[in-house]
Design an enzyme around this catalytic site. Structure first.
Site, PDB file in Angstrom:
ATOM      1  N   GLU B 134      44.146  39.747  37.368  1.00 49.87           N
ATOM      2  CA  GLU B 134      44.466  39.033  38.613  1.00 49.87           C
ATOM      3  C   GLU B 134      43.392  37.970  38.808  1.00 49.87           C
ATOM      4  O   GLU B 134      42.316  38.248  39.317  1.00 49.87           O
ATOM      5  CB  GLU B 134      44.474  39.995  39.803  1.00 49.87           C
ATOM      6  CG  GLU B 134      45.455  41.152  39.683  1.00 49.87           C
ATOM      7  CD  GLU B 134      44.886  42.348  38.927  1.00 49.87           C
ATOM      8  OE1 GLU B 134      43.674  42.371  38.655  1.00 49.87           O
ATOM      9  OE2 GLU B 134      45.670  43.251  38.580  1.00 49.87           O
ATOM     10  N   GLN B 153      35.494  42.271  30.364  1.00 52.97           N
ATOM     11  CA  GLN B 153      34.952  43.349  29.541  1.00 52.97           C
ATOM     12  C   GLN B 153      35.476  44.688  30.033  1.00 52.97           C
ATOM     13  O   GLN B 153      35.679  44.887  31.226  1.00 52.97           O
ATOM     14  CB  GLN B 153      33.432  43.319  29.505  1.00 52.97           C
ATOM     15  CG  GLN B 153      32.775  43.201  30.859  1.00 52.97           C
ATOM     16  CD  GLN B 153      31.306  42.805  30.749  1.00 52.97           C
ATOM     17  OE1 GLN B 153      30.713  42.911  29.686  1.00 52.97           O
ATOM     18  NE2 GLN B 153      30.720  42.382  31.852  1.00 52.97           N
ATOM     19  N   LYS B 174      54.938  54.294  35.004  1.00 53.47           N
ATOM     20  CA  LYS B 174      54.820  53.077  35.804  1.00 53.47           C
ATOM     21  C   LYS B 174      54.560  51.859  34.925  1.00 53.47           C
ATOM     22  O   LYS B 174      55.092  50.795  35.134  1.00 53.47           O
ATOM     23  CB  LYS B 174      53.649  53.223  36.783  1.00 53.47           C
ATOM     24  CG  LYS B 174      54.076  53.473  38.204  1.00 53.47           C
ATOM     25  CD  LYS B 174      52.837  53.470  39.062  1.00 53.47           C
ATOM     26  CE  LYS B 174      53.174  53.380  40.537  1.00 53.47           C
ATOM     27  NZ  LYS B 174      51.967  53.347  41.342  1.00 53.47           N
TER      28      LYS B 174
END
Lengths: 146, 205, 469
Positions: B134, B153, B174
């Site tokens: 994101e 990382q 999911k």
């Protein structure tokens, strides 16, 4: 491939343009007959027409030469056969192509051919015009609106 | 729960089938494998948030969250501009599969943090797929990112306890083998149903 | 308004003004390819202006003299415009869609074109709403045509390769092996393999005599020239299909055979569904499926790609081959299906079919040798099949993408084959790993997961390979 398996339409459309324009060719021939000079496009059209006939002759002799992008010897042969008034043997087709080629060469060099030869050539070019007109009217490229 | 060092990470790479840690492909092991981290690269696909005519993301609306994003891609080595305050979902180039006894913490590399891009995210045991990033630029200047750069990382931790099997099942159902950035699946959250049924639709005055 | 040469010319000129405006708008839209933008601004718009100038000059003469004869050049330009060739070209550019591009599989084919043909090309990816794949170069024929018909020359040698693909199946890599067939058509067109092979076959006049009568016309025509015209259409098309199949089997091995089986099952299944009849009929453009499948399987065996498969994977191929051979209904009697002209009709019958089949079979050996020598070391090897078997078992089965093999980037043919091998063998195993393979969407989800893994592997392996180079 997928659609063509499903698609059973087997019409024989003319799907290739000729490699020269018949109107330009006719005008060039007319000019030569009248001993007028040819412009660049007309001179080139004479050459393209002779090339086309040479590809047909080669095919009749068992050799495939490509005429232009998208047209090979067998296709040029098929187009040529469709412009002939009568049906011929393979040798007959070759002879016809050679005859037309010789007429074009003679006209190019001497500027004159007999009326009978002129009529023959003229008739053939009008058959080519039909082919050309059919090709441009086939609506093959249907989705053209932007 | 302890953090895995590079030796341990390498051991996990060599384990068999379900116990194996997979990070693939590691283009340059010498630079990507640190003492306690694995550097991961920016992948080629992006989902960029859009301003739309109905600009409210509401779990009670039927509108899929996917429709608030536009998709695009860049080739490896190609530039992607990240504008200030713009949310972009990207993913790692590498595909990661964690065994059931490892838990991951994904953070931006410090050099990117200092430019204003910082993200932190967790990777559940048993997860398989590329990792969604994101991205948000918190500086006041656009930042040029290049696909293939080492951006984040991954730190790995061992999981303690006995109920990890159940945890894996939920996690995998999911997130299944994704190969591109995944938008939020918050709308599948059962809590909203409970909230609607028990509270919102039966407001007691 | 009178129907006249002048009013028609006016209409054409106005159309060309419209078209120019559309092209200008399109040039602003063709993001992100500077090559396409240049094609519009440097090629298409000047062509349009040139054609319009030709019309305008004749219009001026017609305005002056109503008896003026339209020039040959104007007629030539009118044919170009009316054919729609130019407009189709612009349409292809306008429809090309970078977001729906089957990126991962196309990289492989781009590399192939780069290696075997030219590096100067651009792909126009045109999504279609039909299940239609095609691969063709669209610029050179137009350029050639314009030069030869109105003397308009261009130095631009960049190939524009139009790729049509079904939008809804753009990520279906099980179907996308068909691109390998289509790229076979592309290489064939570029190199005229079929023309050479057809011409050689036709040299044997004896066989031509074997099909008669093939034509029914008002006057009896029964000669070799007409036979060759028919054969050019029918046998020529069949040879082209064999060449494309040969390319696809050589490039992708079993994966291509499975892909065509899946498609054929779909199309035959549809016939069975509606007509309760499993038919395997030939068309004038394609050999019957059993002939094609026999050719593909034989080639697979000759390349050594069949023997390395395990029995489960072999059976899938042999069972289908048996079934399709049993279902064969090889020819149909018909009189009017190939309409050459108003006067010529092809009478299809068993004699005709037999000659076509015999001639077609005689072309398969030269086809294989031409294609293999063209592809050089891009012909799939038994080692790559073994690689695919291991990728399927050691990676896909565990929900890991098959992008790496023994520490190196896996090859594209191996990845695509691994996808098929996993699909045919490891569904039960994958159900245990991926929890979404259940319920009514189980089958769909299974294929989606596989597609996702293979798609990822294709992309990652190609980056990995370049990184290691």
């Amino acid at each position: 491939m997928v659609m063509s398996i499903l698609n059973m339409r087997e019409d024989y459309q003319i799907n290739q343009p000729l490699g020269f324009n018949t109107h330009i060719l006719l005008e060039a021939l007319q000019k030569m007959k009248n001993h007028e000079g040819l412009d660049e496009l007309e001179a080139a059209t004479m050459k393209y027409t002779v090339d086309f006939l040479s590809v047909v002759i080669s095919f009749c002799e068992g050799e495939n030469k490509r005429y232009m992008a998208g047209m090979s010897g067998p296709e040029a042969f098929s187009l040529f056969v469709r412009t002939l008034a009568e049906s011929f043997t393979l040798e007959g087709v070759k002879q016809q192509a050679e005859d037309f080629k010789n007429l074009l060469d003679t006209l190019n060099q001497c500027g004159s051919i007999s009326d009978q030869e002129w009529n023959k050539l003229n008739k053939w070019i009008h058959s080519l015009m039909d082919i050309e007109y059919q090709w441009s009217s086939a609506e093959r490229f249907s989705r053209w609106r932007l | 729960m302890g953090i895995l060092t590079s030796d341990k990470i390498k051991e996990y790479f060599l384990k068999s089938s379900d116990d194996k840690l997979i990070v693939t492909p590691i283009l340059d092991p010498d630079t990507q494998l640190g003492l306690t981290t694995i550097d991961l690269r920016l992948g080629p696909k992006f989902k960029v948030d859009l301003r739309t005519r109905e600009p409210v993301i509401d779990l009670n609306d039927e509108r899929p969250i996917e429709t608030f994003f536009d998709h695009t891609y860049r080739n490896f080595g190609e530039r992607f501009l990240l504008y200030p305050n713009q949310l972009v979902l990207a993913s790692t180039f590498e595909y990661v599969k964690l065994p059931k006894d490892l838990f991951g913490l994904l953070i931006t590399r410090s050099s990117w943090n200092r430019l204003g891009i910082n993200l932190t995210s967790i990777v559940q045991p048993g997860y398989a797929g590329v990792l969604t990033l994101e991205l948000m630029n918190k500086s006041s200047n656009p930042i040029a990112l290049y696909v293939g750069l080492r951006l984040v990382q991954l730190c790995l931790f061992t999981v303690e306890g006995t109920n990890s099997d159940q945890y894996i099942t939920q996690s995998i159902s999911k997130y299944v083998a994704h190969s591109e950035p995944k938008t939020s699946n918050i709308s599948e959250d059962k809590d909203i149903e409970i909230l609607n049924n028990k509270f919102r639709n039966t407001i007691r005055h | 308004m009178l129907t006249s040469e002048l009013s028609y010319l006016n209409g054409l000129i106005n159309d060309l003004y419209d078209f120019e405006e559309e092209l200008k708008r399109l040039s602003l839209k063709v993001y992100p390819s500077p090559v396409l933008k240049q094609f519009i601004t440097k090629e298409l718009i000047p062509i349009v202006l040139n054609i319009r100038d030709i019309f305008i000059k004749d219009k001026a003469k017609l305005d002056e003299d109503p008896h003026y004869n339209i020039s040959a050049k104007t007629k030539a330009a009118e044919i170009i415009w009316s054919s729609g060739y130019l407009q189709h070209f612009a349409w292809a550019i306008s429809e090309s869609n970078i977001k729906s591009y089957p990126l991962e599989i196309m990289s492989f084919f781009k590399d192939l074109i780069h290696e075997l043909d030219t590096s100067n090309f651009e792909i126009l990816a045109v999504p279609s709403h039909e299940i239609n794949f095609s691969f063709s170069e669209v610029w050179l024929p137009l350029k050639d045509y314009l030069e030869k018909n109105i003397g308009l020359k261009s130095n631009n040698e960049t190939l524009l390769i139009k790729l049509t693909f079904p939008h809804t199946h753009r990520h279906n890599l099980f179907l996308s092996c068909i691109y390998a067939h289509e790229i076979g058509h592309y290489f064939d067109r570029r190199n005229d393999f079929w023309g050479d092979i057809f011409t050689k076959v036709i040299k044997d006049r004896f066989i031509l005599k074997k099909f008669k009568p093939i034509l029914r016309t008002s006057s009896d025509v029964d000669n070799d020239a007409i036979r060759i015209v028919i054969l050019q259409k029918v046998l020529g098309s069949w040879i082209r299909e064999a060449i494309a199949d040969c390319f696809a089997v050589c490039l992708l091995g079993p994966a291509y055979v499975y892909s065509t089986m899946e498609f054929n099952i779909f199309s035959s299944g549809r016939q069975q569904f509606h007509n309760n009849l499993l038919m395997n009929i030939y068309s004038l453009t394609h050999p019957p499926n059993h002939l094609r499948n026999n050719f593909q399987v034989k080639l697979l065996k000759e390349l050594g790609l069949f023997r390395v498969l395990n029995n489960r994977l072999k059976n899938e191929i042999t069972e289908y081959n048996d079934q399709i051979n049993k279902s064969a209904s090889y020819y149909r009697d018909s009189e009017t299906r190939l309409d050459l002209d108003d006067t010529l009709y092809l009478v299809e019958n068993k004699e005709f079919y037999d000659v076509i089949e015999e001639l077609w079979k005689s072309t398969l050996t030269p086809i294989k040798s031409r294609v293999k020598s063209f592809l050089k070391n891009n012909v799939m090897t038994p080692k790559q099949v073994e690689e695919a078997l291991r990728l399927a078992e050691e990676r896909i089965k565990l929900a890991v993408p098959p992008n790496e093999y023994e520490g190196k980037a896996a090859s594209v043919p191996a990845i695509l084959n691994a996808g098929w091998f996993a699909r045919l063998q490891y569904r039960a195993d994958m159900e245990k790993v991926l929890n979404n393979i259940k319920g009514e969407k189980a089958d769909y989800n299974f294929l989606e997961n596989l597609n996702s893994l293979i798609r990822y592997a294709l992309y990652a392996s190609q980056v990995h390979k370049r990184w290691q180079e």
